[in-house]
Motif scaffolding. Structure first.
Motif, PDB file in Angstrom:
ATOM      1  N   THR A  53       0.959  -1.325   0.525  1.00  0.00           N
ATOM      2  CA  THR A  53      -0.255  -0.152  -0.060  1.00  0.00           C
ATOM      3  C   THR A  53       1.029   1.558   0.014  1.00  0.00           C
ATOM      4  OG1 THR A  53      -1.772   0.756   1.695  1.00  0.00           O
ATOM      5  CG2 THR A  53      -0.238   0.303   2.461  1.00  0.00           C
ATOM      6  N   ALA A  54       0.320   2.738  -0.666  1.00  0.00           N
ATOM      7  CA  ALA A  54       1.120   3.922   0.059  1.00  0.00           C
ATOM      8  C   ALA A  54       0.829   4.574   0.318  1.00  0.00           C
ATOM      9  CB  ALA A  54       1.133   4.331  -1.705  1.00  0.00           C
ATOM     10  N   VAL A  55      -0.170   3.783   1.273  1.00  0.00           N
ATOM     11  CA  VAL A  55      -0.970   4.985   2.850  1.00  0.00           C
ATOM     12  C   VAL A  55       0.552   5.449   3.377  1.00  0.00           C
ATOM     13  CG1 VAL A  55      -0.521   3.274   4.609  1.00  0.00           C
ATOM     14  CG2 VAL A  55      -3.004   5.305   4.077  1.00  0.00           C
ATOM     15  N   PHE A  56       1.388   5.381   3.820  1.00  0.00           N
ATOM     16  CA  PHE A  56       3.182   5.583   4.164  1.00  0.00           C
ATOM     17  C   PHE A  56       3.355   6.208   3.680  1.00  0.00           C
ATOM     18  CE2 PHE A  56       0.699   2.489   6.773  1.00  0.00           C
ATOM     19  CZ  PHE A  56       1.063   3.483   8.275  1.00  0.00           C
ATOM     20  N   ASN A  57       3.867   6.270   1.839  1.00  0.00           N
ATOM     21  CA  ASN A  57       4.574   6.838   1.339  1.00  0.00           C
ATOM     22  C   ASN A  57       3.956   8.888   1.515  1.00  0.00           C
ATOM     23  OD1 ASN A  57       5.142   4.856  -0.040  1.00  0.00           O
ATOM     24  ND2 ASN A  57       4.561   5.264  -1.883  1.00  0.00           N
ATOM     25  N   ILE A  58       5.443   9.585   1.797  1.00  0.00           N
ATOM     26  CA  ILE A  58       5.656  11.530   1.932  1.00  0.00           C
ATOM     27  C   ILE A  58       5.655  11.062   0.652  1.00  0.00           C
ATOM     28  CG2 ILE A  58       6.111  12.872   3.235  1.00  0.00           C
ATOM     29  CD1 ILE A  58       6.473  10.797   5.706  1.00  0.00           C
ATOM     30  N   ALA A  59       5.538  12.675  -0.140  1.00  0.00           N
ATOM     31  CA  ALA A  59       6.126  12.720  -1.260  1.00  0.00           C
ATOM     32  C   ALA A  59       6.064  14.758  -1.356  1.00  0.00           C
ATOM     33  CB  ALA A  59       4.739  12.450  -2.736  1.00  0.00           C
ATOM     34  N   ARG A  60       6.764  14.993  -2.039  1.00  0.00           N
ATOM     35  CA  ARG A  60       7.205  16.484  -2.043  1.00  0.00           C
ATOM     36  C   ARG A  60       7.964  16.167  -3.499  1.00  0.00           C
ATOM     37  NH1 ARG A  60       9.908  19.204   2.899  1.00  0.00           N
ATOM     38  NH2 ARG A  60       8.249  19.118   4.417  1.00  0.00           N
ATOM     39  N   ALA A  61       7.044  17.772  -3.958  1.00  0.00           N
ATOM     40  CA  ALA A  61       7.792  18.271  -5.214  1.00  0.00           C
ATOM     41  C   ALA A  61       8.061  19.589  -5.037  1.00  0.00           C
ATOM     42  CB  ALA A  61       6.451  18.087  -6.291  1.00  0.00           C
ATOM     43  N   PHE A  62       9.530  19.298  -5.953  1.00  0.00           N
ATOM     44  CA  PHE A  62      10.462  20.862  -5.694  1.00  0.00           C
ATOM     45  C   PHE A  62      10.321  21.582  -6.991  1.00  0.00           C
ATOM     46  CE2 PHE A  62      11.291  18.973  -1.901  1.00  0.00           C
ATOM     47  CZ  PHE A  62      11.260  19.233  -0.840  1.00  0.00           C
ATOM     48  N   ARG A  63       9.869  22.599  -7.168  1.00  0.00           N
ATOM     49  CA  ARG A  63      10.737  23.238  -8.677  1.00  0.00           C
ATOM     50  C   ARG A  63      11.931  24.055  -8.704  1.00  0.00           C
ATOM     51  NH1 ARG A  63       6.185  28.195 -10.222  1.00  0.00           N
ATOM     52  NH2 ARG A  63       5.295  26.953  -7.970  1.00  0.00           N
ATOM     53  N   LEU A  64      11.861  23.661  -9.893  1.00  0.00           N
ATOM     54  CA  LEU A  64      13.446  23.788 -10.777  1.00  0.00           C
ATOM     55  C   LEU A  64      13.703  24.487 -12.069  1.00  0.00           C
ATOM     56  CD1 LEU A  64      14.751  20.059 -10.143  1.00  0.00           C
ATOM     57  CD2 LEU A  64      14.885  21.891  -8.699  1.00  0.00           C
ATOM     58  N   GLU A  65      14.172  25.556 -12.162  1.00  0.00           N
ATOM     59  CA  GLU A  65      13.694  26.310 -13.034  1.00  0.00           C
ATOM     60  C   GLU A  65      15.329  26.626 -13.176  1.00  0.00           C
ATOM     61  OE1 GLU A  65      11.423  29.694 -12.175  1.00  0.00           O
ATOM     62  OE2 GLU A  65       9.623  28.987 -12.117  1.00  0.00           O
ATOM     63  N   GLY A  66      15.545  27.035 -14.712  1.00  0.00           N
ATOM     64  CA  GLY A  66      16.817  27.279 -15.844  1.00  0.00           C
ATOM     65  C   GLY A  66      17.345  26.399 -15.771  1.00  0.00           C
ATOM     66  N   ASP A  67      18.770  26.616 -16.489  1.00  0.00           N
ATOM     67  CA  ASP A  67      19.121  25.066 -17.159  1.00  0.00           C
ATOM     68  C   ASP A  67      19.056  23.786 -15.767  1.00  0.00           C
ATOM     69  OD1 ASP A  67      19.890  26.410 -19.486  1.00  0.00           O
ATOM     70  OD2 ASP A  67      21.485  27.377 -19.026  1.00  0.00           O
ATOM     71  N   LEU A  68      19.191  22.667 -16.298  1.00  0.00           N
ATOM     72  CA  LEU A  68      19.130  21.385 -15.889  1.00  0.00           C
ATOM     73  C   LEU A  68      20.119  20.836 -15.344  1.00  0.00           C
ATOM     74  CD1 LEU A  68      18.191  19.957 -13.018  1.00  0.00           C
ATOM     75  CD2 LEU A  68      16.859  18.849 -14.271  1.00  0.00           C
ATOM     76  N   ASN A  69      21.607  20.491 -14.762  1.00  0.00           N
ATOM     77  CA  ASN A  69      22.091  20.184 -15.371  1.00  0.00           C
ATOM     78  C   ASN A  69      21.969  18.187 -14.437  1.00  0.00           C
ATOM     79  OD1 ASN A  69      24.646  18.602 -14.445  1.00  0.00           O
ATOM     80  ND2 ASN A  69      26.289  19.892 -14.219  1.00  0.00           N
ATOM     81  N   VAL A  70      21.331  17.391 -15.383  1.00  0.00           N
ATOM     82  CA  VAL A  70      21.233  16.433 -14.943  1.00  0.00           C
ATOM     83  C   VAL A  70      22.007  15.531 -14.011  1.00  0.00           C
ATOM     84  CG1 VAL A  70      20.622  13.782 -14.717  1.00  0.00           C
ATOM     85  CG2 VAL A  70      19.261  15.912 -16.154  1.00  0.00           C
ATOM     86  N   ALA A  71      23.465  15.296 -14.495  1.00  0.00           N
ATOM     87  CA  ALA A  71      24.260  15.004 -13.445  1.00  0.00           C
ATOM     88  C   ALA A  71      25.084  15.758 -12.625  1.00  0.00           C
ATOM     89  CB  ALA A  71      26.006  14.968 -14.289  1.00  0.00           C
TER      90      ALA A  71
END
Length: 190
Positions: A53-71
């Motif tokens: 079950t996912a009832v104990f999952n905690i999710a957070r989303a953060f906005r990233l703006e500009g050039d993104l360096n995935v590495a």
């Protein structure tokens, strides 16, 4: 490996080092049984009643703006995992008692999520990713998803199981991730 005091005394220093190295390697691969806190026991018990079950999952989303360096972001995530042992923890049943095991450092993959449907809203995709259950015995109990929103705009979603983090600790984890990302960007630029 069974060693007796008499056998060890007859070994050369080089042989003693080799035996010690082998014993330490064996110890490192064996799960260390660490009892759970009372709060963790409660969550673990509820997970046993209703697994996957996912009832104990905690999710957070953060906005990233500009050039993104995935590495650099990947490096930052690896640094974060190395710094926080709770993020390397899994849980298992040992003779009817829940135990936790802290694993050595590893490098989780920042998964680059693509919209499943052409115009699927970011919030809907984040909701789907946040509700994927964790297997408590299998590492990791934290996931990182990079969701494109627009050119040079992304959301970093991280989903963690409540057994290894809570809302309060997520603030610290995010601050450490931001610092690690800044350091990785500075190293990439030099």
């Amino acid at each position: 490996m069974i060693l007796k005091k008499e056998n060890i005394a007859n070994l050369s220093p080089t042989e003693k080092r080799a035996v010690l190295k082998k014993l330490l390697e064996q110890r490192a691969t064996q799960p260390k049984a660490i009892p759970l806190s009372l709060a963790q026991e409660g969550i673990w018990f509820l997970e046993q009643i209703r697994p996957q079950t996912a009832v104990f999952n905690i999710a957070r989303a953060f906005r990233l703006e500009g050039d993104l360096n995935v590495a650099a972001l990947q490096t930052a995530v690896s640094t974060l995992i190395q710094q926080h042992s709770s993020l390397r923890t899994t849980f298992f049943d040992s003779a009817g008692a829940p135990q936790q095991h802290i694993h050595p450092a590893y490098s989780p993959i920042v998964q680059q999520a693509a919209q499943i449907q052409q115009h699927q809203p970011t919030a809907q995709l984040a909701e789907q990713l946040a509700h994927q259950p964790f297997d408590l015995q299998t590492q990791p109990l934290i996931r990182f998803h990079l969701i494109p929103h627009a050119p040079n705009k992304h959301h970093l979603l991280f989903v963690v199981h409540h057994l290894i983090a809570d809302e309060w600790s997520l603030d610290l984890i995010y601050a450490d991730l931001a610092k690690a990302n800044e350091l990785a960007l500075n190293q990439a630029a030099s």
